[in-house]
Design a protein around this motif. Structure first.
Motif, mmCIF file in Angstrom:
data_model
loop_
_atom_site.group_PDB
_atom_site.id
_atom_site.type_symbol
_atom_site.label_atom_id
_atom_site.label_comp_id
_atom_site.label_asym_id
_atom_site.label_seq_id
_atom_site.Cartn_x
_atom_site.Cartn_y
_atom_site.Cartn_z
ATOM 1 N N ARG A 1 -9.653 10.600 -35.030
ATOM 2 C CA ARG A 1 -8.655 10.430 -36.085
ATOM 3 C C ARG A 1 -7.824 11.705 -36.245
ATOM 4 O O ARG A 1 -6.608 11.663 -36.312
ATOM 5 C CB ARG A 1 -9.345 10.061 -37.404
ATOM 6 C CG ARG A 1 -8.382 9.801 -38.544
ATOM 7 C CD ARG A 1 -9.061 9.282 -39.814
ATOM 8 N NE ARG A 1 -10.210 10.066 -40.197
ATOM 9 C CZ ARG A 1 -11.476 9.627 -40.188
ATOM 10 N NH1 ARG A 1 -11.752 8.389 -39.803
ATOM 11 N NH2 ARG A 1 -12.470 10.418 -40.552
ATOM 12 N N ARG A 2 -8.492 12.844 -36.283
ATOM 13 C CA ARG A 2 -7.790 14.120 -36.471
ATOM 14 C C ARG A 2 -6.838 14.398 -35.302
ATOM 15 O O ARG A 2 -5.698 14.811 -35.503
ATOM 16 C CB ARG A 2 -8.794 15.261 -36.607
ATOM 17 C CG ARG A 2 -8.118 16.603 -36.856
ATOM 18 C CD ARG A 2 -9.109 17.686 -37.098
ATOM 19 N NE ARG A 2 -9.894 17.905 -35.878
ATOM 20 C CZ ARG A 2 -10.589 18.984 -35.645
ATOM 21 N NH1 ARG A 2 -10.662 19.944 -36.532
ATOM 22 N NH2 ARG A 2 -11.254 19.125 -34.514
ATOM 23 N N ALA A 3 -7.289 14.152 -34.078
ATOM 24 C CA ALA A 3 -6.443 14.390 -32.907
ATOM 25 C C ALA A 3 -5.195 13.508 -32.956
ATOM 26 O O ALA A 3 -4.080 13.972 -32.679
ATOM 27 C CB ALA A 3 -7.219 14.144 -31.616
ATOM 28 N N LEU A 4 -5.365 12.246 -33.329
ATOM 29 C CA LEU A 4 -4.210 11.349 -33.433
ATOM 30 C C LEU A 4 -3.300 11.783 -34.580
ATOM 31 O O LEU A 4 -2.069 11.776 -34.432
ATOM 32 C CB LEU A 4 -4.657 9.899 -33.627
ATOM 33 C CG LEU A 4 -3.513 8.879 -33.711
ATOM 34 C CD1 LEU A 4 -2.659 8.882 -32.445
ATOM 35 C CD2 LEU A 4 -4.050 7.487 -34.002
ATOM 36 N N GLN A 5 -3.874 12.188 -35.702
ATOM 37 C CA GLN A 5 -3.058 12.649 -36.821
ATOM 38 C C GLN A 5 -2.193 13.840 -36.409
ATOM 39 O O GLN A 5 -1.014 13.896 -36.743
ATOM 40 C CB GLN A 5 -3.942 13.036 -38.010
ATOM 41 C CG GLN A 5 -4.526 11.846 -38.726
ATOM 42 C CD GLN A 5 -5.576 12.234 -39.759
ATOM 43 O OE1 GLN A 5 -6.167 13.306 -39.703
ATOM 44 N NE2 GLN A 5 -5.812 11.339 -40.708
ATOM 45 N N PHE A 6 -2.773 14.772 -35.687
ATOM 46 C CA PHE A 6 -2.008 15.931 -35.248
ATOM 47 C C PHE A 6 -0.876 15.526 -34.306
ATOM 48 O O PHE A 6 0.246 16.025 -34.426
ATOM 49 C CB PHE A 6 -2.898 16.973 -34.571
ATOM 50 C CG PHE A 6 -3.679 17.824 -35.538
ATOM 51 C CD1 PHE A 6 -3.118 18.281 -36.721
ATOM 52 C CD2 PHE A 6 -4.976 18.191 -35.250
ATOM 53 C CE1 PHE A 6 -3.834 19.080 -37.602
ATOM 54 C CE2 PHE A 6 -5.704 18.992 -36.119
ATOM 55 C CZ PHE A 6 -5.136 19.440 -37.303
ATOM 56 N N GLU A 7 -1.171 14.616 -33.368
ATOM 57 C CA GLU A 7 -0.110 14.180 -32.452
ATOM 58 C C GLU A 7 1.015 13.493 -33.219
ATOM 59 O O GLU A 7 2.197 13.743 -32.975
ATOM 60 C CB GLU A 7 -0.658 13.248 -31.372
ATOM 61 C CG GLU A 7 0.409 12.848 -30.371
ATOM 62 C CD GLU A 7 -0.084 12.004 -29.209
ATOM 63 O OE1 GLU A 7 0.774 11.654 -28.373
ATOM 64 O OE2 GLU A 7 -1.287 11.684 -29.125
ATOM 65 N N VAL A 8 0.651 12.647 -34.171
ATOM 66 C CA VAL A 8 1.647 11.938 -34.977
ATOM 67 C C VAL A 8 2.479 12.924 -35.790
ATOM 68 O O VAL A 8 3.705 12.813 -35.844
ATOM 69 C CB VAL A 8 0.958 10.889 -35.890
ATOM 70 C CG1 VAL A 8 1.910 10.368 -36.953
ATOM 71 C CG2 VAL A 8 0.417 9.734 -35.044
ATOM 72 N N MET A 9 1.822 13.907 -36.410
ATOM 73 C CA MET A 9 2.564 14.893 -37.196
ATOM 74 C C MET A 9 3.555 15.665 -36.323
ATOM 75 O O MET A 9 4.679 15.939 -36.741
ATOM 76 C CB MET A 9 1.611 15.841 -37.912
ATOM 77 C CG MET A 9 0.941 15.187 -39.113
ATOM 78 S SD MET A 9 -0.016 16.335 -40.128
ATOM 79 C CE MET A 9 -1.513 16.476 -39.179
ATOM 80 N N CYS A 10 3.130 15.982 -35.110
ATOM 81 C CA CYS A 10 4.038 16.686 -34.195
ATOM 82 C C CYS A 10 5.212 15.799 -33.811
ATOM 83 O O CYS A 10 6.357 16.252 -33.790
ATOM 84 C CB CYS A 10 3.281 17.158 -32.955
ATOM 85 S SG CYS A 10 2.152 18.522 -33.303
ATOM 86 N N LYS A 11 4.943 14.530 -33.529
ATOM 87 C CA LYS A 11 6.024 13.600 -33.181
ATOM 88 C C LYS A 11 6.998 13.428 -34.344
ATOM 89 O O LYS A 11 8.181 13.205 -34.145
ATOM 90 C CB LYS A 11 5.464 12.244 -32.753
ATOM 91 C CG LYS A 11 4.855 12.257 -31.374
ATOM 92 C CD LYS A 11 4.440 10.858 -30.956
ATOM 93 C CE LYS A 11 3.856 10.854 -29.567
ATOM 94 N NZ LYS A 11 4.743 11.311 -28.526
ATOM 95 N N ALA A 12 6.492 13.556 -35.567
ATOM 96 C CA ALA A 12 7.339 13.432 -36.752
ATOM 97 C C ALA A 12 8.158 14.698 -36.983
ATOM 98 O O ALA A 12 8.984 14.734 -37.889
ATOM 99 C CB ALA A 12 6.488 13.128 -37.982
ATOM 100 N N GLY A 13 7.928 15.717 -36.175
ATOM 101 C CA GLY A 13 8.721 16.934 -36.284
ATOM 102 C C GLY A 13 7.987 18.110 -36.871
ATOM 103 O O GLY A 13 8.592 19.111 -37.234
#
Length: 135
Positions: free
Chosen positions: A82-94
């Motif tokens: 979950r944490r790894a996906l959250q970080f990737e999503v946050m990065c994709k969001a800018g």
């Protein structure tokens, strides 16, 4: 349950989920709406500031979509996944560069990206394999 956007064969359901999660983080970072999302962003405070500076006002429908999508993180039982996906999503969001996050945690980016794709496929199944895009 969600309805698939079947006419869009270019975009897989996991990719559509990733897009909805990215949109959700972006909207919530800007508007500050939703309790769960703030907890996600609190784990990486500098991310919220970077995203929040990017955007504008969102209509209520976008906020509702964001609040719905952000709850999907809770369906991922493994906290590390979950944490790894959250970080990737946050990065994709800018919110920053995913490669820097991977470096910080000692992760191999290609491995984490591959695992996140598997997490998104499992999440799609949990959501009933229906597209969250048309909602």
């Amino acid at each position: 349950h969600y309805s698939f956007k079947r006419d869009d064969m270019e975009t897989s359901v996991p990719d559509q989920i990733l897009a909805r999660l990215t949109e959700a983080v972006e909207v919530i970072a800007v508007t500050g709406k939703g309790d769960g999302p703030r907890a996600v962003l609190a784990s990486w405070p500098e991310c919220q500031g970077k995203i929040a500076r990017r955007r504008r006002i969102y209509p209520p429908r976008a906020i509702s979509r964001a609040e719905e999508a952000i709850t999907w993180f809770s369906l991922i039982e493994d906290p590390d996944a979950r944490r790894a996906l959250q970080f990737e999503v946050m990065c994709k969001a800018g919110g920053g560069k995913f490669s820097r996050i991977c470096e910080k945690y000692g992760w191999k980016r290609s491995t984490v990206t591959s695992r996140n794709k598997a997490v998104l496929r499992r999440l799609a199944k949990r959501l009933g394999e229906e597209s969250p895009v048309d909602h």
